[in-house]
Each structure stands twice: as C-alpha cells, then as structure tokens.
Design an enzyme around this catalytic site. Structure first.
Site, mmCIF file in Angstrom:
data_model
loop_
_atom_site.group_PDB
_atom_site.id
_atom_site.type_symbol
_atom_site.label_atom_id
_atom_site.label_comp_id
_atom_site.label_asym_id
_atom_site.label_seq_id
_atom_site.Cartn_x
_atom_site.Cartn_y
_atom_site.Cartn_z
ATOM 1 N N PHE A 252 30.348 58.783 -2.864
ATOM 2 C CA PHE A 252 30.546 57.583 -1.946
ATOM 3 C C PHE A 252 31.524 56.497 -2.510
ATOM 4 O O PHE A 252 31.530 56.542 -3.749
ATOM 5 C CB PHE A 252 29.278 57.019 -1.367
ATOM 6 C CG PHE A 252 29.693 55.991 -0.518
ATOM 7 C CD1 PHE A 252 30.010 56.138 0.995
ATOM 8 C CD2 PHE A 252 29.623 54.718 -0.743
ATOM 9 C CE1 PHE A 252 30.386 55.316 1.720
ATOM 10 C CE2 PHE A 252 29.931 53.584 0.224
ATOM 11 C CZ PHE A 252 30.106 54.006 1.441
ATOM 12 N N ASP A 253 32.294 56.056 -1.738
ATOM 13 C CA ASP A 253 33.493 55.168 -2.272
ATOM 14 C C ASP A 253 33.011 53.979 -3.073
ATOM 15 O O ASP A 253 33.513 53.924 -4.179
ATOM 16 C CB ASP A 253 34.441 54.615 -1.028
ATOM 17 C CG ASP A 253 33.895 53.797 0.029
ATOM 18 O OD1 ASP A 253 32.632 53.377 -0.233
ATOM 19 O OD2 ASP A 253 34.543 53.255 0.938
ATOM 20 N N TYR B 141 10.163 33.183 -7.795
ATOM 21 C CA TYR B 141 11.469 33.855 -8.549
ATOM 22 C C TYR B 141 10.933 34.636 -9.334
ATOM 23 O O TYR B 141 11.670 35.766 -9.495
ATOM 24 C CB TYR B 141 11.942 32.464 -9.462
ATOM 25 C CG TYR B 141 13.252 32.702 -10.190
ATOM 26 C CD1 TYR B 141 14.289 32.542 -9.623
ATOM 27 C CD2 TYR B 141 13.210 33.736 -11.760
ATOM 28 C CE1 TYR B 141 15.717 33.033 -10.384
ATOM 29 C CE2 TYR B 141 14.337 33.939 -12.006
ATOM 30 C CZ TYR B 141 15.571 33.838 -11.516
ATOM 31 O OH TYR B 141 16.590 34.091 -12.090
ATOM 32 N N ASP C 42 21.389 59.754 -5.255
ATOM 33 C CA ASP C 42 22.182 58.459 -4.496
ATOM 34 C C ASP C 42 21.555 58.723 -3.061
ATOM 35 O O ASP C 42 21.842 59.520 -2.246
ATOM 36 C CB ASP C 42 23.683 58.576 -4.409
ATOM 37 C CG ASP C 42 24.435 57.541 -3.533
ATOM 38 O OD1 ASP C 42 23.595 56.850 -2.911
ATOM 39 O OD2 ASP C 42 25.601 57.490 -3.514
ATOM 40 N N LYS D 269 20.025 51.791 4.937
ATOM 41 C CA LYS D 269 20.143 53.136 5.747
ATOM 42 C C LYS D 269 18.641 53.395 5.872
ATOM 43 O O LYS D 269 17.709 52.997 6.806
ATOM 44 C CB LYS D 269 20.954 54.446 4.870
ATOM 45 C CG LYS D 269 22.455 53.929 5.159
ATOM 46 C CD LYS D 269 23.104 53.123 4.103
ATOM 47 C CE LYS D 269 24.353 53.003 4.046
ATOM 48 N NZ LYS D 269 24.925 52.212 3.023
ATOM 49 N N ALA E 249 20.578 57.371 -0.161
ATOM 50 C CA ALA E 249 20.603 56.296 0.974
ATOM 51 C C ALA E 249 19.923 56.917 2.154
ATOM 52 O O ALA E 249 19.398 56.249 2.994
ATOM 53 C CB ALA E 249 22.091 55.643 1.151
ATOM 54 N N HIS F 92 41.609 50.205 2.819
ATOM 55 C CA HIS F 92 41.092 50.464 4.361
ATOM 56 C C HIS F 92 40.573 49.175 4.825
ATOM 57 O O HIS F 92 40.455 48.867 6.256
ATOM 58 C CB HIS F 92 39.982 51.696 4.190
ATOM 59 C CG HIS F 92 38.902 51.514 3.378
ATOM 60 N ND1 HIS F 92 38.974 51.742 1.976
ATOM 61 C CD2 HIS F 92 37.428 51.316 3.743
ATOM 62 C CE1 HIS F 92 37.978 51.720 1.309
ATOM 63 N NE2 HIS F 92 37.132 51.361 2.353
#
Ligand code: PLI
Length: 461
Positions: free
Chosen positions: A126-127, A73, A217, A260, A219, A452
C-alpha cells in the site's frame, strides 16, 4: 431488491444529513479544487466514496464502549480490554496500539531494516507502507500474481502472491537482504482482492525456510477471511474466527489500520507473535513516535470502541452484508457494460478507466478524469488508483506508468444504502455514455511527493 443480496443486519438510529449541491455549483467547486477530488470539501460532496478508511458507522455497542474509556496515560484499563481481544483474535503474545495504520508502520518497519540496501517483498505494498519502507532506507518489491491484471475475468484470489516471483526475488536479492515479507490482505491496490489461505501458507513456508519475517498488513483481514470461507475448498464449514486464527498462525507480525476492519474512525494496531526483542525495540521506539505503549496515540475511549469493533467485523452476518453491498454495485455496473476489476473486491468497486477512455494517455490520468466527471454528474467523490498515484521514477523523473488505470468507488462500512449505490450506478452510466468526450488532465502544480493528494490540474485542450 434482488434476493441474492443479503439484508443489512442492523437498523439505523442516527442519521447525518447529506446534500446535493447544484450542477453549476459542482462545476465551480471542481475548478476551485484544481480538478483534484482530494481538494473538494466534504460539504460539497453528496456521496463520498473516496475511502473506506475511518468513514464507517459505529454500532451502539461501540458508542456505549466509548463512555468506558480510561484516559490514564499509562496502564489504561481500555488498553487491557483491547489487548485481550487482539490476543484472542491473533493468538499473538504482544500488542500495542497506534494512532492508525501508518503509525504502526513507522514504528515496526525501521526495526526490521538491519543495513542499507535491504528490501521488503509484498504481494503489493500500500502507498504508506511503501513510503515507510523507503523512509527506512529499504526498497519495496511487489510480486503480485499475474491474474490481477486480467480485469474482466474471474479468479477467486486475485490478491495472491506469485510464488515463483517471490522466491526468485529472495534469491536475487539474497535472503540476508530481505527485511520482511508483507502480506497485504485483502490486496487493496489490485482491487481489494483476497489472498487464499493456500497462498498465505505457502508464502509463510517460503519465508520461514529463508528465515525471513512475515508481516500481515491486515487492514481488511476479516473481509479476506470471508472470501476464503466462500471460495476456498475446505473452508466452507470453518468459522470466520477459525480462518483468521489459521492465517495469523502462519505469520509473525500483524500491522493493522483499524480504520477498516476495526470499524472505528481512528486507530491502528501492532501485534507480534513471539519475538520479544522486536517487541521491546518497538516499545522503545513507539514512545517518541506515537505515545506511551499502552495508548500509542489513541484516547482510551478509542481503544474501547476498537475492542468492540474488532469483534463485530468478524460477525458472519455483518460480513455477508458487507461483501454483498459492494458486489451489488459491481453487478449494476457490469450490467451497464462498464468495465471493472472482476470479481468485485471486498471494500470497493474498481472501474477500469484505461479500457473506458483509451483516448486519454496514462500521463493525463484517465481515472482522475473519470472521477471528476462523476463528481460533476452526481456529486460523487471517487479516487484514482493509477499512474497519478504511482508518481515519478526517482532517477529519470519520468511519470511511472501503472499497469491499471482504476477509479476506486470505495464503500464506507454500514453507511450508505443500496438506493445510494443505485444512484452511483445511474450517474456512472451517464458518464460512461459520454466517455469518448472525456479529456485528460495536465498539471498546473505538481507536488514533489505523494502528489495525488495536493497537485492541481486543468483539462487538456
Ligand atoms: O490510513 P492508515 O494510516 O490507517 O492505514 C494505512 C494503510 C495500510 N495498509 C493498507 C492495506 C491500507 O489500505 C492503508 C490505508 N488505506 C487507505 C487510507 C485507503 O484509502 O485505502
């Protein structure tokens, strides 16, 4: 295969069967899914190009690393193996795993919002990033360069910020009201398009001048580095690792969806260059949100697979093959006259459905309609990046109109062969030939947020 595409630098030793159900079955499945590709079952999809996120294949080195996972842990040895790799790649002092990209966002973004009415400025949020900005009580402002809207014409770095728009936004909102500048590399929403090193450098210079934090960001940061090496003067002889290090040197914080360019099926990362106070705030906050700071929602084995995947994604032979397979599909579509965002991006081919089906108005979602036709034609699942994704204006409740109505054919890493991509191109050509018959969609159920994913539709008469 034409010789100007790189060969895959791997061979295949495990396969996962896929099956094309009949045309009649596909029609039935589409009705059951309410004409929303997100509602299709994976087993009813032949080639799944919904996303490149967590859908790639791991190497045998990664599978072997899984067995070394330390599931403690606290203080897991897997964490320290991951931390070492992330520090080596970024040069940053502080590292925390998260369960995926949005997990990293939900921990870091609220720490940067100091008072109501703040904004984040990005080339393009990004969303999920936008959602976390808004959940933290801030606004998301996009300052993408205008070249990204000129779909048919080549520009080497369509992912760039518009620097004058960025500076203007800082001055308009006031620097004390800017919570951070988010550099999305590559810029997913405009077509997986790269951001140049010059642009990254200038954005960070502007930010530092106004004492605003810069957040990468990242990715798809490795794919971005490859484009810099191939396209930006002065970088041809620099290694991918050197390019990546230069990029991180300019910025302050790195958030990553490791699903990604981490080449894993689940995982995320937070790395902070030197702001110990921010790190400590994140450490406190991550415990109730994601987990103890040395696992952040991941199993020890996931962290070990990620430590290996991060290095593999920086391998030049891998990157050359990766970018080439996407370009291969883009080239086949362009040969057939199908309009796409050009040049092809790093992780997907984005088809211009606004140009393909001008008879369908934006609020009848042309790119969803084309995606559905592609499923009916060949069992291929794609995703809309357009006005459905944009949602409604919170004040007027009107459908927001996207600048581009794109269908994203997203290529999972190390997963499909060029034969699969030839098949995708053939099916899309057939859809393109009957493009004038394609009808728009109307809601039978509209989800109140992130519509969506779960809305349902029927074709317009
Ligand atoms: O899906 P997550 O939570 O691991 O990552 C969120 C996320 C953050 N930034 C960027 C640029 C992304 O592309 C992203 C996720 N992208 C998805 C799921 C996609 O299909 O593009």
């Amino acid at each position: 295969m034409p010789s100007n595409y790189s060969l895959p630098p791997f061979r295949i030793k495990m396969v996962e069967p896929i099956r094309l159900i009949s045309s009649q079955e596909r029609s039935q499945k589409m009705i059951e899914a309410g004409y929303n590709p997100f509602a299709l079952l994976s087993e009813d999809v032949f080639i799944d190009l919904l996303t490149d996120s967590g859908t790639g294949a791991m190497s045998h080195f990664q599978w072997a690393a899984l067995m070394m996972g330390d599931e403690a842990y606290a203080g897991s040895a897997s964490y320290f193996r991951l931390e070492r790799v992330v520090k080596e790649i970024t040069g940053y002092g502080f590292v925390m795993p998260a369960h995926q990209g949005r997990g990293a966002e939900q921990v870091v973004i609220p720490q940067l919002v100091r008072h109501p009415g703040m904004v984040f400025i990005s080339n393009m949020h990004f969303d999920t990033t936008r959602a976390h900005v808004e959940l933290a009580g801030a606004h998301a402002v996009d300052t993408a360069c205008p070249e990204c809207l000129d779909l048919p014409h080549f520009h080497p770095f369509k992912g760039n910020f518009d620097l004058s728009k960025l500076e203007k936004a800082i001055l308009d909102y006031g620097r004390e009201n800017v919570a951070g500048i988010i550099l999305t590399v590559t810029n997913n929403a405009v077509g997986g398009q790269p951001v140049s090193m010059e642009n990254i450098k200038k954005v960070c210079e502007i930010a530092h001048r106004f004492q605003i934090k810069t957040i990468i960001d990242g990715a798809r940061y490795a794919e971005n580095a490859f484009f810099i090496q191939q396209r930006e003067p002065g970088y041809q002889n620099r290694s991918i690792m050197e390019i990546v290090r230069e990029m991180f040197d300019y910025a302050d914080v790195f958030l990553m969806s490791a699903k990604k360019d981490g080449l894993v099926n689940i995982g995320g990362l937070i790395a902070i260059k030197e702001d110990r106070e921010l790190f400590q705030k994140c450490q406190t906050y991550i415990v109730p949100m994601e987990g103890f700071p040395t696992y952040g929602g991941l199993a020890g084995r996931d962290m070990d697979a990620l430590a290996v995947g991060l290095k593999e994604a920086l391998d030049i032979d891998y990157l050359r093959y990766r970018i080439d397979e996407v370009r291969y599909l883009g080239d086949r579509l362009r040969e057939a006259g199908i309009p796409i965002q050009y040049p092809t991006g790093g992780h997907a081919v984005f088809v211009d459905c606004g140009a393909m089906c001008p008879q369908i108005p934006y609020d009848e979602f042309p790119a969803v309609a084309v995606s559905n036709e592609l499923y009916l034609e060949g069992g291929i699942r794609a995703v809309e990046i357009g006005s459905l994704l944009m949602g409604r204006d919170p004040e007027t409740r009107k459908n927001r109109k996207s600048d581009m109505e794109l269908m994203r054919l997203t290529i999972p890493r190390r997963t499909y062969t060029l034969q699969h991509l030839d098949y995708v191109a053939e099916c899309l050509k057939k859809v393109y030939d009957r493009r004038q018959e394609i009808r728009g969609l109307e809601f039978t159920y509209e989800a109140p947020v992130l519509r969506h994913f779960t809305s349902r539709f029927r074709p317009k008469n």
